[in-house]
Design an enzyme around this catalytic site. Structure first.
Site, mmCIF file in Angstrom:
data_model
loop_
_atom_site.group_PDB
_atom_site.id
_atom_site.type_symbol
_atom_site.label_atom_id
_atom_site.label_comp_id
_atom_site.label_asym_id
_atom_site.label_seq_id
_atom_site.Cartn_x
_atom_site.Cartn_y
_atom_site.Cartn_z
ATOM 1 N N TYR A 98 16.845 10.265 -14.463
ATOM 2 C CA TYR A 98 16.550 8.245 -14.996
ATOM 3 C C TYR A 98 15.366 7.960 -15.357
ATOM 4 C CZ TYR A 98 16.450 3.525 -13.748
ATOM 5 O OH TYR A 98 15.522 2.526 -13.619
ATOM 6 N N LYS A 146 16.140 6.487 -19.242
ATOM 7 C CA LYS A 146 15.119 5.243 -19.903
ATOM 8 C C LYS A 146 14.777 5.567 -21.084
ATOM 9 C CE LYS A 146 17.457 2.424 -17.036
ATOM 10 N NZ LYS A 146 18.144 1.431 -17.403
ATOM 11 N N ASP A 156 31.256 -6.287 -15.355
ATOM 12 C CA ASP A 156 30.372 -4.737 -14.229
ATOM 13 C C ASP A 156 32.205 -4.049 -13.800
ATOM 14 O OD1 ASP A 156 28.453 -3.217 -12.173
ATOM 15 O OD2 ASP A 156 27.382 -5.000 -12.370
ATOM 16 N N THR A 190 16.185 -5.740 -6.029
ATOM 17 C CA THR A 190 18.008 -5.494 -6.783
ATOM 18 C C THR A 190 19.084 -4.512 -5.578
ATOM 19 O OG1 THR A 190 17.428 -3.441 -7.841
ATOM 20 C CG2 THR A 190 17.047 -6.064 -8.853
ATOM 21 N N ASP A 245 34.043 0.018 -17.095
ATOM 22 C CA ASP A 245 33.095 1.314 -16.708
ATOM 23 C C ASP A 245 32.622 1.724 -17.945
ATOM 24 O OD1 ASP A 245 32.417 3.039 -15.542
ATOM 25 O OD2 ASP A 245 34.393 4.031 -14.875
ATOM 26 N N VAL A 246 31.147 2.094 -18.090
ATOM 27 C CA VAL A 246 30.419 2.019 -19.011
ATOM 28 C C VAL A 246 30.827 3.871 -19.303
ATOM 29 C CG1 VAL A 246 29.363 -0.212 -19.351
ATOM 30 C CG2 VAL A 246 29.122 2.178 -17.590
#
Length: 266
Positions: free
Chosen positions: A157, A161, A38, A192, A64-65
């Site tokens: 978002y 996705k 993460d 979450t 860090d993606v």
């Protein structure tokens, strides 16, 4: 049920909490050696302590993606720690910019897509060579109900996705002949930290508490969630773990919805 993956090696991203953490827990229980990742090393170390696993089978490395160099460094460290991985579960993501289309600026779009679409792309580019070498592999990409049922107040978002869903399907056609199977999992409104933050914001706007915000959200925004509650991370992680297993040896290019019926169509 023996899932047939004891001794396999997995990377799980977005694993400091929620679905990623639960997936790591279930994979560890199946005898998999797991690397969790993460963005923040401190929260990742805390997550690793909570997993309470044999330190020889659990590793935690931050990355860090949104940063190609960081992802490439993760791949290099993973190679040193694990060797070639067999399983990649990409669970990291953010809600990103919210509001109606005319209210979201270009930076809102860019920052959301950078995490939720380009993040998986960077990880796949870095780890695909290792996954292809083994002759057996699993990739599971986390998408969302929003990929096929977009909502007008979170279009960046939703678009990201939908892109991930297309990415999973496309990859599944490229590498299945090599034994590398690729699938997607699409949760809806899971308990979450991300949805906690969404509900806290809604509670402030509506002058209620989190429970009241959840109740009104289910009635007003997610009427097809027939169970009338948020899902739990382990309910998603169980499906992910199955798709990572030898039991899913004929499952490829699929999208598993874990959404309580939230998507209104078949």
């Amino acid at each position: 049920m023996d899932l047939g993956i004891r001794g396999k090696k997995a990377l799980v991203t977005g694993a400091d909490s929620g679905i990623g953490w639960e997936t790591a827990r279930l994979l560890l229980a199946e005898g998999v050696e797991v690397l969790i990742s993460d963005k923040d090393q401190e929260s990742l170390d805390e997550a690793a302590r909570a997993l309470d696993a044999d330190p020889d089978r659990l590793h935690a490395i931050a990355a860090d993606v949104t940063d190609t160099a960081s992802v490439e460094n993760l791949a290099a460290q993973a190679q040193n720690v694990l060797g070639d991985i067999d399983i990649l579960v990409q669970s990291s993501g953010v809600t990103g910019a919210q509001g109606l289309f005319h209210e979201i600026d270009e930076e809102g779009w860019r920052s959301t897509l950078d995490v939720d679409l380009m993040g998986p792309v960077r990880l796949l580019r870095a780890f695909l060579p290792a996954l292809r070498r083994g002759g057996w592999g699993r990739i599971v990409l986390l998408t969302s109900e929003d990929a096929v049922q977009p909502y007008d107040d979170e279009l960046p978002y939703c678009s990201a996705k939908a892109g991930v869903l297309a990415l999973a399907k496309g990859l599944s056609r490229s590498y299945a002949s090599e034994g590398l199977l690729v699938n997607a999992v699409s949760p809806a409104f899971i308990h979450t930290p991300m949805t906690d933050a969404m509900m806290d914001k809604r509670a402030d706007e509506k002058g209620t508490d989190r429970d009241g915000a959840i109740e009104s959200f289910l009635v007003e925004e997610r009427p097809y969630m027939e169970l009338g509650r948020r899902g739990e991370p382990e309910e998603v992680a169980s499906v992910i773990t199955f798709l990572c297993s030898d039991r899913a040896s004929f499952v490829n290019g699929s999208n598993y919805r874990v959404d309580s019926g939230s998507v209104a169509t078949i």
